[in-house]
Design an enzyme around this catalytic site. Structure first.
Site, short mmCIF file in Angstrom:
data_model
loop_
_atom_site.label_atom_id
_atom_site.label_comp_id
_atom_site.label_asym_id
_atom_site.label_seq_id
_atom_site.Cartn_x
_atom_site.Cartn_y
_atom_site.Cartn_z
CB THR A 1 2.21 30.52 23.70
OG1 THR A 1 3.14 31.25 22.91
CG2 THR A 1 1.17 29.90 22.77
CG ASP A 2 4.22 35.67 22.89
OD1 ASP A 2 4.51 34.47 22.65
OD2 ASP A 2 5.00 36.60 22.62
CD GLU A 3 5.12 31.00 19.11
OE1 GLU A 3 4.65 30.35 18.18
OE2 GLU A 3 6.28 30.88 19.52
CE1 TYR B 1 3.13 25.29 21.27
CE2 TYR B 1 3.58 27.50 20.47
CZ TYR B 1 3.44 26.61 21.52
OH TYR B 1 3.61 27.05 22.81
CE LYS C 1 0.01 26.34 24.70
NZ LYS C 1 0.09 25.46 25.90
P1 NAD Z 1 8.52 21.25 26.76
O1 NAD Z 1 8.36 20.71 25.38
O2 NAD Z 1 9.89 21.46 27.29
O3 NAD Z 1 7.77 20.27 27.79
C1 NAD Z 1 6.52 19.70 27.53
C2 NAD Z 1 6.28 18.59 28.55
O4 NAD Z 1 4.97 18.05 28.34
C3 NAD Z 1 7.27 17.43 28.44
O5 NAD Z 1 7.75 17.07 29.72
C4 NAD Z 1 6.44 16.31 27.83
O6 NAD Z 1 6.88 15.01 28.19
C5 NAD Z 1 5.06 16.64 28.38
N1 NAD Z 1 3.97 16.06 27.57
C6 NAD Z 1 3.80 16.17 26.23
N2 NAD Z 1 2.69 15.49 25.85
C7 NAD Z 1 2.15 14.98 26.98
C8 NAD Z 1 0.99 14.19 27.25
N3 NAD Z 1 0.16 13.79 26.25
N4 NAD Z 1 0.71 13.85 28.53
C9 NAD Z 1 1.54 14.25 29.54
N5 NAD Z 1 2.66 14.97 29.34
C10 NAD Z 1 2.96 15.32 28.08
O7 NAD Z 1 7.67 22.57 26.79
P2 NAD Z 1 7.94 23.95 27.57
O8 NAD Z 1 8.77 24.82 26.74
O9 NAD Z 1 8.32 23.65 28.96
O10 NAD Z 1 6.46 24.56 27.56
C11 NAD Z 1 5.53 24.23 28.59
C12 NAD Z 1 4.22 24.92 28.30
O11 NAD Z 1 4.42 26.33 28.24
C13 NAD Z 1 3.58 24.54 26.98
O12 NAD Z 1 2.18 24.47 27.18
C14 NAD Z 1 3.93 25.68 26.05
O13 NAD Z 1 2.96 25.83 25.04
C15 NAD Z 1 3.92 26.84 27.02
N6 NAD Z 1 4.78 27.98 26.67
C16 NAD Z 1 6.09 27.78 26.34
C17 NAD Z 1 6.91 28.87 26.08
C18 NAD Z 1 8.37 28.69 25.73
O14 NAD Z 1 9.04 29.66 25.41
N7 NAD Z 1 8.93 27.50 25.83
C19 NAD Z 1 6.38 30.17 26.14
C20 NAD Z 1 5.02 30.33 26.46
C21 NAD Z 1 4.24 29.23 26.75
O1 TDX Z 2 17.26 26.85 14.37
C1 TDX Z 2 16.58 27.86 14.57
N1 TDX Z 2 16.92 29.03 13.94
C2 TDX Z 2 16.21 30.17 14.08
O2 TDX Z 2 16.57 31.20 13.49
C3 TDX Z 2 15.41 27.87 15.42
C4 TDX Z 2 14.99 26.61 16.15
C5 TDX Z 2 14.70 29.03 15.55
N2 TDX Z 2 15.06 30.16 14.88
C6 TDX Z 2 14.26 31.38 15.04
C7 TDX Z 2 12.78 31.19 14.82
C8 TDX Z 2 12.17 32.21 15.77
O3 TDX Z 2 12.09 33.46 15.12
O4 TDX Z 2 14.40 31.78 16.39
C9 TDX Z 2 13.17 32.31 16.91
C10 TDX Z 2 12.80 31.51 18.14
O5 TDX Z 2 12.48 30.20 17.73
P1 TDX Z 2 12.15 29.05 18.81
O6 TDX Z 2 13.21 29.01 19.83
O7 TDX Z 2 11.82 27.82 18.04
O8 TDX Z 2 10.87 29.66 19.53
P2 TDX Z 2 9.45 30.15 18.95
O9 TDX Z 2 9.16 29.54 17.64
O10 TDX Z 2 9.44 31.66 19.00
O11 TDX Z 2 8.45 29.52 20.05
C11 TDX Z 2 8.80 29.48 21.46
O12 TDX Z 2 8.25 30.54 22.17
C12 TDX Z 2 6.86 30.54 22.36
C13 TDX Z 2 8.38 28.14 22.07
O13 TDX Z 2 8.91 27.09 21.30
C14 TDX Z 2 6.89 28.05 22.16
O14 TDX Z 2 6.53 26.85 22.85
C15 TDX Z 2 6.36 29.24 22.93
O15 TDX Z 2 4.97 29.23 22.95
#
Ligand code: NAD
Ligand code: TDX
Length: 347
Positions: free
Chosen positions: A128-130, A153, A157
């Site tokens: 993640t870019d975070e 988190y 990562k």
């Molecule tokens: P998500 O929470 O929707 O899905 C996570 C999945 O991992 C789920 O299906 C869960 O059951 C599985 N999981 C959790 N713990 C596990 C374990 N111990 N063994 C096997 N499976 C397990 O997450 P997402 O948003 O799809 O993110 C997927 C990946 O991408 C993550 O690594 C996250 O850090 C990364 N990522 C997410 C975003 C975003 O915006 N959502 C952005 C950049 C990177």
């Molecule tokens: O209820 C809310 N109100 C609000 O203002 C929530 C849930 C979030 N926010 C704000 C917080 C952040 O500035 O919105 C922005 C986005 O929040 P999230 O959707 O929780 O995403 P973020 O925290 O940026 O992280 C996501 O992007 C990077 C994913 O959850 C991560 O897994 C990924 O790595």
């Protein structure tokens, strides 16, 4: 015999399931083994469209358990590691330990399984870019920038990225890391801002906008992210990190994204409920340089306004997908998170 056997971890989550569907659709020579523990965020419905495919196998496996991983890792050519605890708000409470166990311990375990049982495979760590932390405008860190994660988190990562790269350097494994910005689109669990706000608006509930809504995220359609991963599996270099992001121009604040959602639904902004203090250490802005992956031929193909419209339409049309999710465990988390200091934090 498949051309490539791809082991996907976390393939029942939001991004992993998009990747599984896309890979099976686009590569007739690919076989997918989806290993997922089915935590609250893992949903078999996300992969229902492929579950009957002869090229798809699912197993409920915990990525932290090397012995359970062994029979799957031994048969694969490629590992794409999505499985993680992914919600920042959950990591700022007493749940932080599960982020370390899954994101750090799980990444170590699957790499160790690959080292022992299938050292010729290719491993892609989905990062993640975070990990770059708060980025002051107009900066956009490249892959060599210092990692300054702010939340448990993002710290977990960052550790996972380092462990992955250490296996390349120490053991000579074929490992690469992608670092993507915020994803949005269908099948995203309704705890993240965009699906939470859309589904709350559809239910007539308030939209809890944190800290004035001035924060900036570089929203990318989930399909664009999965296309980047497909490209990196074929063209990325071992030992390298690749940023992935939309580079939106102009950048959008959370308040602006909220307004776009409300406009799509024809709702007034009176449903926005400003909240303070619910995200300790809240990062103000994320941005990344994506020159390196663009040089390989990737670019985001989907427009943000259209993407938001399509996403709002998807959630409007798929209530049977998300309504059952918003009960039980979700309710408990929601009440704990949004009920926290409910009166004093409202502004
Ligand atoms: P998500 O929470 O929707 O899905 C996570 C999945 O991992 C789920 O299906 C869960 O059951 C599985 N999981 C959790 N713990 C596990 C374990 N111990 N063994 C096997 N499976 C397990 O997450 P997402 O948003 O799809 O993110 C997927 C990946 O991408 C993550 O690594 C996250 O850090 C990364 N990522 C997410 C975003 C975003 O915006 N959502 C952005 C950049 C990177
Ligand atoms: O209820 C809310 N109100 C609000 O203002 C929530 C849930 C979030 N926010 C704000 C917080 C952040 O500035 O919105 C922005 C986005 O929040 P999230 O959707 O929780 O995403 P973020 O925290 O940026 O992280 C996501 O992007 C990077 C994913 O959850 C991560 O897994 C990924 O790595």
């Amino acid at each position: 015999m498949a051309d490539r056997r791809v082991l996907v971890t976390g393939g029942c989550g939001f991004i992993g399931s998009c990747f599984v569907r896309m890979l099976l659709d686009r590569d007739p020579g690919a076989e997918v083994m989806n290993l997922d523990l089915l935590t609250y965020a893992g949903n078999p419905a996300n992969v229902a469209s492929v579950e009957r495919s002869s090229r798809y196998t699912f197993a409920r496996v915990d990525v932290r358990e090397i012995a359970s991983l062994k029979p799957w890792v031994e048969q694969c050519d490629v590992i794409v590691h999505f499985a993680a605890e992914s919600h920042v708000d959950r990591s700022t409470s007493e749940n932080a330990g599960s982020f370390v166990e899954t994101n750090v311990g799980g990444t170590f375990a699957i790499l160790e399984a690959m080292r022992r049982y299938q050292p010729e495979a290719r491993f892609l760590q989905v990062g993640t870019d975070e990990v770059y932390g708060d980025v002051e405008a107009p900066q956009a860190p490249d892959e060599m920038a210092l990692l300054r994660p702010s939340s448990p988190y993002s710290a977990s990562k960052a550790a996972a990225d380092h462990i992955a790269l250490s296996f390349e350097r120490t053991h000579g494994l074929d490992v690469l890391v992608s670092r993507c910005t915020n994803n949005y689109g269908p099948y995203q669990y309704p705890e993240k801002m965009i699906p939470l706000f859309i589904t709350n608006a559809l239910e007539g509930l308030p939209l809890p906008l944190y800290d004035g809504g001035t924060q900036i995220r570089d929203w990318l359609r989930v399909e664009d992210h999965c296309e980047a991963i497909l490209l990196l599996l074929d063209s990325g270099a071992s030992g390298e990190v690749y940023n992935v992001g939309a580079n939106q121009e102009p950048e959008k604040t959370n308040a602006e994204v909220t307004q776009m959602i409300l406009d799509c639904l024809g709702h007034s902004e009176s449903v926005v409920e400003p909240r303070l203090g619910l995200r300790p250490g809240h990062d103000q802005r994320y941005a990344v340089s994506t020159e390196k992956i663009r040089a390989l031929g990737w670019k985001p193909r989907r427009d943000f306004s259209e993407g938001i419209e399509e996403t709002v339409r998807w959630y409007s049309d798929h209530r049977t997908w998300w309504m059952p999710l918003k009960s039980g465990e979700y309710r408990a988390f929601y009440d704990a998170q949004y009920g926290r200091a409910a009166e004093i934090d409202k502004v």
